[in-house]
Design a protein around this motif. Structure first.
Motif, PDB file in Angstrom:
ATOM      1  N   VAL A 187       0.907  -1.221   0.292  1.00  0.00           N
ATOM      2  CA  VAL A 187      -0.034  -0.036  -0.067  1.00  0.00           C
ATOM      3  C   VAL A 187       0.973   1.214   0.004  1.00  0.00           C
ATOM      4  CG1 VAL A 187      -1.791   1.307   1.335  1.00  0.00           C
ATOM      5  CG2 VAL A 187      -1.826  -1.134   1.265  1.00  0.00           C
ATOM      6  N   ASP A 188       2.050   1.211   0.875  1.00  0.00           N
ATOM      7  CA  ASP A 188       2.684   2.597   0.908  1.00  0.00           C
ATOM      8  C   ASP A 188       4.064   1.948   1.637  1.00  0.00           C
ATOM      9  OD1 ASP A 188       2.070   2.621   3.838  1.00  0.00           O
ATOM     10  OD2 ASP A 188       0.669   3.922   3.464  1.00  0.00           O
ATOM     11  N   ASP A 189       4.756   2.816   2.010  1.00  0.00           N
ATOM     12  CA  ASP A 189       6.388   2.537   2.729  1.00  0.00           C
ATOM     13  C   ASP A 189       6.157   1.627   3.919  1.00  0.00           C
ATOM     14  OD1 ASP A 189       7.256   4.219   0.865  1.00  0.00           O
ATOM     15  OD2 ASP A 189       7.623   5.869   2.200  1.00  0.00           O
ATOM     16  N   ASP A 190       5.138   1.542   4.580  1.00  0.00           N
ATOM     17  CA  ASP A 190       4.873   0.610   5.673  1.00  0.00           C
ATOM     18  C   ASP A 190       3.676  -0.145   5.862  1.00  0.00           C
ATOM     19  OD1 ASP A 190       7.420   1.280   7.198  1.00  0.00           O
ATOM     20  OD2 ASP A 190       6.704   3.224   7.563  1.00  0.00           O
ATOM     21  N   ARG A 191       2.588   0.048   4.935  1.00  0.00           N
ATOM     22  CA  ARG A 191       1.409  -0.644   4.950  1.00  0.00           C
ATOM     23  C   ARG A 191       1.459  -1.773   3.807  1.00  0.00           C
ATOM     24  NH1 ARG A 191      -3.355   2.899   5.555  1.00  0.00           N
ATOM     25  NH2 ARG A 191      -2.369   4.001   3.793  1.00  0.00           N
ATOM     26  N   VAL A 192       0.847  -2.927   4.194  1.00  0.00           N
ATOM     27  CA  VAL A 192       0.655  -4.075   3.268  1.00  0.00           C
ATOM     28  C   VAL A 192      -0.792  -4.754   3.432  1.00  0.00           C
ATOM     29  CG1 VAL A 192       3.135  -4.679   2.743  1.00  0.00           C
ATOM     30  CG2 VAL A 192       1.875  -5.824   4.749  1.00  0.00           C
ATOM     31  N   ALA A 193      -1.198  -5.334   2.476  1.00  0.00           N
ATOM     32  CA  ALA A 193      -2.592  -5.921   2.373  1.00  0.00           C
ATOM     33  C   ALA A 193      -2.280  -7.392   2.504  1.00  0.00           C
ATOM     34  CB  ALA A 193      -3.327  -5.532   1.212  1.00  0.00           C
ATOM     35  N   ILE A 194      -2.886  -8.079   3.718  1.00  0.00           N
ATOM     36  CA  ILE A 194      -2.601  -9.464   3.962  1.00  0.00           C
ATOM     37  C   ILE A 194      -3.750 -10.033   4.230  1.00  0.00           C
ATOM     38  CG2 ILE A 194      -1.640 -10.956   5.825  1.00  0.00           C
ATOM     39  CD1 ILE A 194       0.371  -8.947   6.420  1.00  0.00           C
ATOM     40  N   THR A 195      -4.282 -11.121   3.445  1.00  0.00           N
ATOM     41  CA  THR A 195      -5.241 -11.963   3.693  1.00  0.00           C
ATOM     42  C   THR A 195      -4.938 -12.757   4.915  1.00  0.00           C
ATOM     43  OG1 THR A 195      -6.044 -11.798   1.368  1.00  0.00           O
ATOM     44  CG2 THR A 195      -6.878 -13.529   2.610  1.00  0.00           C
TER      45      THR A 195
END
Length: 633
Positions: free
Chosen positions: A305-313
């Motif tokens: 998503v950005d430098d420090d955020r990710v999408a996790i299922t």
């Protein structure tokens, strides 16, 4: 649970109709996530705004009902690429849909076409295509609509990744004499100047997951040391830095935008957890998530998503998948797509008991078809789901693949069976993933051998150690390679089972080789069994149809008519052999047979799941009822 548990139809339809999402992928600007969702009763493409949390439906029947294949944003974030086939036959063409719901045909080409990468230049698509037989890489130019074949290999090409400047591609294939081998190549975007990076030893499997943001690094994998590990390959120095302590399998997933960190997925004790690595220090830490299974949208999508955020299922055995927006700096997360439970609650579902047992691949149950000497004794993983019924019938449910594994995740079919009163056993037999290269290679040249013994030994172990399981009510049920396993268990260990369900399963290995898709011939059958012309005896010996006369339990055969992975000829061949051997068909006969129209190699479609549940439930309640009272009748 508010559903009437005594109503077969209510429970069945309520479970199958629970809304599900699939293939979430982050937009190029990180503001939105596109995903498939079937809350209307039909699979549709939706987009959620990460700032407002508002979800919008883009499609209205234009996308496939079956959400097998993933999604990709275009470079501008104005539309989403999707795959569509005919009735589940997986011979995909590529389309795009915009915010207004307008659909454009991007690529129509013979065979199976799968988007591998979308270029930041707004012009380049990499396609994995089988137009000429074997799967190779094609380059599609969006402005002109021209498609050019850029690789020409005799064996399948995997994981085509496009460099940030769109000048180069990285991919995986095998030119060695050793079928076990996989190498990483880098070439110009037109396929010229291919270079084998020489990662790992010949016979091991190297892979590529991502380009670094500057185009000077690759995120790669290798299993030369047995367990798969993640590494960063420096294209300027041709050196690899490896990460992890080789205590667990770790598959690389994606670089973070700074290029100095990456995420990998670690497998341990049937759970999968993300690990964050620092490229400079080599230090890694697991993300703070409940034990279960985490997945990152990396195949044909973006998780960053950005430098420090990710999408996790994330999912557990009793909790349905939900999408987390995980902050790597704070280890906190939001939930932009929550799991839906309808009339159910997580407490209504059966949890998974993880255990291990020793197996030499030779069960006590008489082997009617083949006589094996003991194999190497190995520790095998099992997952047991207790239905709560006492005494409880047992359904042995071997996984597909065979290069796959069962994990601590929510499984709809398992929970359906448990709610109907059947405890379920899953076995990660030798050949399963997550335990290293040597464990996988135990199945090479022995398809239908020790791994099938492991499944039967697992069933015997549970029967011996859980006195609440009814040894007179044991069934086997599997799909795909699990369908092969179901057939094989029934004809190899007939005294062990009281019923069987073989779904989209292999019965005749030579026919399978002749009629499956080309990449399954080379990457699966020749790798595991050799060429049928060179090993005809093995192909015949390990085909369930060869031993059809050993069948003694009532058997349900189910197959999708549009299956191109395991063609429907596999079911028809077995049915014909049963007829020739004098077995009787029908509800009161020796076997029952169902072909599923408008369906291929299984489906996520709600209506098709309801249909499958009804067929399974009807067969089991007649042939091996879940309660003792029903059995007595």
């Amino acid at each position: 649970m508010t559903v009437d548990s005594d109503s077969d139809t209510d429970v069945l339809e309520a479970l199958a109709s629970l809304p599900s999402f699939h293939h979430p992928t982050v937009s190029p600007d990180g503001d939105e996530i596109a995903y498939y969702y079937d809350g209307t009763g039909r699979n549709e493409l939706h987009v959620v705004d990460l700032e407002t949390g508002e979800a919008t439906q883009w499609s209205d029947g234009e996308v496939p009902r079956n959400a097998r294949w993933f999604l990709e944003w275009d470079a501008d974030g104005d539309r989403v690429f999707f795959h569509r086939d005919e009735g589940g036959n997986e011979q995909n063409d590529v389309y795009a849909i915009d915010r207004d719901g307008t659909v454009e045909t991007i690529l129509e080409m013979d065979g199976q076409n799968v988007v591998g990468a979308v270029g930041d230049d707004g012009a380049t698509l990499l396609i994995g295509g089988t137009r000429d037989g074997q799967r190779n890489v094609y380059r599609h130019d969006l402005p002109t609509g021209e498609t050019t074949k850029v690789t020409e290999y005799d064996r399948a090409v995997h994981a085509a990744e496009l460099s940030p400047d769109c000048d180069r591609i990285a991919y995986v294939t095998n030119e060695a004499d050793d079928f076990d081998n996989l190498d990483v190549y880098v070439a110009d975007v037109d396929g010229s100047n291919p270079r084998n990076l020489g990662i790992g030893e010949t016979g091991a499997e190297a892979g590529v997951a991502d380009w670094g943001p500057e185009g000077d690094r690759l995120l790669v994998s290798d299993n030369t040391e047995d367990l798969t590990r993640a590494g960063v390959y420096d294209l300027e120095t041709d050196e690899v830095t490896w990460f992890g302590d080789l205590e667990h399998e770790e598959s690389p997933a994606t670089f973070l935008p700074d290029g100095e960190r990456f995420l990998a997925l670690r497998t341990r004790e049937a759970a999968v957890v993300p690990v964050l690595y620092d490229v400079e220090t080599g230090e890694g830490r697991e993300l703070d998530l409940p034990e279960g299974v985490s997945a990152l949208s990396t195949m044909g999508g973006d998780a960053v998503v950005d430098d420090d955020r990710v999408a996790i299922t994330h999912t557990t055995p009793t909790e349905r998948p939900e999408l987390l927006l995980y902050d790597l700096a704070t280890d906190e997360y939001e939930v932009p797509i929550e799991a839906e439970y309808g009339p159910f609650d997580p407490d209504d579902f059966a949890d998974a008991e993880y255990f291990t047992f020793e197996s030499d691949g030779v069960p006590e149950a008489p082997a009617e078809a083949l006589d094996h000497d003991p194999y190497e004794t190995l520790d095998i993983e099992g997952l047991l789901y207790d239905s709560g019924e006492r005494p409880s019938p047992l359904i042995v449910n071997p996984h597909g693949g065979p290069r796959a594994a069962d994990h601590k995740r929510f499984d709809l079919y398992t929970q359906f069976l448990a709610m109907r009163g059947y405890s379920v056993l899953k076995v990660n037999y030798r050949g399963s993933t997550g335990r290293g290269r040597e464990f996988v290679e135990e199945l090479y040249d022995d398809w239908g051998g020790a791994e099938q013994g492991d499944v039967a030994v697992g069933a015997e172990h549970v029967l011996e150690t859980r006195d609440w399981i009814d040894e007179d009510r044991v069934a086997v049920f599997g799909g795909s390679y699990g369908g092969y396993s179901a057939y094989w268990q029934l004809v190899q260990y007939p005294d062990l089972y009281d019923a069987g369900i073989a779904w989209i399963g292999v019965t005749d290995l030579e026919d399978m080789y002749e009629n499956t898709m080309p990449h399954f011939k080379t990457e699966l059958m020749e790798k595991y069994l050799g060429h049928p012309g060179e090993n005809p005896d093995l192909y015949e010996e390990r085909s369930p149809v060869t031993h059809v006369e050993n069948l003694s339990a009532p058997t349900l055969i189910i197959h999708g008519v549009n299956d191109r992975r395991v063609p429907v000829s596999q079911a028809r061949i077995f049915r014909e052999a049963l007829e020739d051997a004098g077995f009787e068909a029908g509800e009161d006969g020796d076997y029952e047979y169902e072909e599923l129209g408008e369906e291929g190699h299984a489906s996520t479609d709600i209506d098709q799941k309801i249909r499958a549940f009804r067929i399974l439930d009807d067969f089991l309640q007649r042939r091996m009822p879940a309660t003792v009272e029903q059995s007595a009748d």
